[in-house]
Design a protein around this motif. Structure first.
Motif, PDB file in Angstrom:
ATOM      1  N   LEU A 122      64.009  40.052  60.396  1.00 25.01           N
ATOM      2  CA  LEU A 122      64.266  40.901  61.563  1.00 25.01           C
ATOM      3  C   LEU A 122      63.404  42.166  61.517  1.00 25.01           C
ATOM      4  O   LEU A 122      63.703  43.145  62.192  1.00 25.01           O
ATOM      5  N   GLU A 170      68.349  37.918  59.073  1.00 19.93           N
ATOM      6  CA  GLU A 170      69.576  37.289  59.548  1.00 19.93           C
ATOM      7  C   GLU A 170      69.799  35.994  58.780  1.00 19.93           C
ATOM      8  O   GLU A 170      68.892  35.162  58.669  1.00 19.93           O
ATOM      9  N   TYR A 176      70.300  48.421  63.335  1.00 21.61           N
ATOM     10  CA  TYR A 176      70.915  47.801  62.159  1.00 21.61           C
ATOM     11  C   TYR A 176      70.738  48.686  60.922  1.00 21.61           C
ATOM     12  O   TYR A 176      71.663  48.887  60.145  1.00 21.61           O
ATOM     13  N   SER A 218      78.680  33.301  56.374  1.00 20.40           N
ATOM     14  CA  SER A 218      77.240  33.561  56.436  1.00 20.40           C
ATOM     15  C   SER A 218      76.844  34.309  55.173  1.00 20.40           C
ATOM     16  O   SER A 218      76.749  35.525  55.163  1.00 20.40           O
ATOM     17  N   SER A 251      80.138  35.641  66.260  1.00 26.75           N
ATOM     18  CA  SER A 251      79.203  35.837  65.142  1.00 26.75           C
ATOM     19  C   SER A 251      79.381  34.703  64.125  1.00 26.75           C
ATOM     20  O   SER A 251      79.018  34.834  62.958  1.00 26.75           O
ATOM     21  N   LYS A 295      76.785  33.477  61.142  1.00 24.84           N
ATOM     22  CA  LYS A 295      75.562  34.274  61.021  1.00 24.84           C
ATOM     23  C   LYS A 295      75.899  35.741  60.780  1.00 24.84           C
ATOM     24  O   LYS A 295      76.956  36.225  61.201  1.00 24.84           O
ATOM     25  N   SER A 296      75.010  36.404  60.079  1.00 25.35           N
ATOM     26  CA  SER A 296      75.171  37.840  59.856  1.00 25.35           C
ATOM     27  C   SER A 296      73.812  38.460  59.573  1.00 25.35           C
ATOM     28  O   SER A 296      72.865  37.778  59.182  1.00 25.35           O
ATOM     29  N   ILE A 297      73.741  39.751  59.790  1.00 19.78           N
ATOM     30  CA  ILE A 297      72.541  40.530  59.515  1.00 19.78           C
ATOM     31  C   ILE A 297      72.683  41.104  58.113  1.00 19.78           C
ATOM     32  O   ILE A 297      73.757  41.590  57.750  1.00 19.78           O
TER      33      ILE A 297
END
Length: 200
Positions: free
Chosen positions: A160, A136, A169, A146, A117, A120-122
């Motif tokens: 997203l 994201e 999520y 991120s 990961s 990057k992250s949500i």
């Protein structure tokens, strides 16, 4: 820290006067402490990377020997925007940094590094305990962090809202919010999620 203590007195006063706040003081105490968050997430069955804390150099040495022998993450307990988050390639450098923090009367915790990961992250934005947006963050500067607080010059933001995993999520984000405390005590919350093929 001095100004934050004043801020806490002010928000407690406003709360006692029944004046609406973005966060109830007890929720904010949790939201500004990585270890309190980890405890709440564990109790609420919200998955997070393996997390360990100690209050002595010997304790950190023992932790690193047993659970953090390779690349790991060190986090200050009350950092903001990823400022107090660093990775270390081996247990010696990890323990050395933790020791320096203890010498400065600061606490930190260790977390397992999630390599797939990287950068990057949500982010799921929740308002009044309802998810309203999912995106994201992708780091364009080739570092593991991120977080948008470094400025959009270094990050891209990808919607997203039509992603096939959006509901998953959002469900996880609501579980995270509810694990902190009563939903009415947290008006606006941004929940950061790592989506790892290996770890889930």
């Amino acid at each position: 820290q001095f100004h934050y203590e004043a801020y806490k007195h002010i928000t407690r006063t406003l709360s006692k006067m029944n004046i609406p706040l973005l966060y109830h003081p007890r929720s904010e105490e949790i939201l500004t402490n990585k270890y309190y968050q980890a405890l709440c997430f564990h109790k609420g069955k919200v998955p997070i990377p393996q997390t360990g804390i100690s209050f002595s150099i010997e304790g950190f040495k023992a932790l690193s020997k047993i659970k953090y022998p390779q690349q790991s993450v060190l986090k200050e307990l009350s950092d903001y925007g990823g400022d107090g988050v660093s990775t270390y390639p081996n247990k010696e450098s990890l323990v050395n940094s933790a020791a320096k923090m203890l010498w400065r009367n600061e606490y930190c915790l260790f977390q397992k590094f999630i390599p797939d990961s990287y950068g990057k992250s949500i982010r799921v934005l929740c308002i009044n305990n309802k998810p309203v947006a999912s995106a994201e963050y992708v780091n364009k500067a080739d570092t593991f962090k991120s977080n948008s607080s470094f400025g959009y010059k270094y990050f891209s933001l990808v919607s997203l809202m039509k992603h096939p995993k959006r509901k998953q999520y959002e469900s996880l984000a609501i579980r995270a919010v509810n694990s902190i405390g009563k939903a009415k005590d947290q008006v606006i919350v941004g929940v950061d999620i790592l989506d790892s093929k290996k770890e889930g």
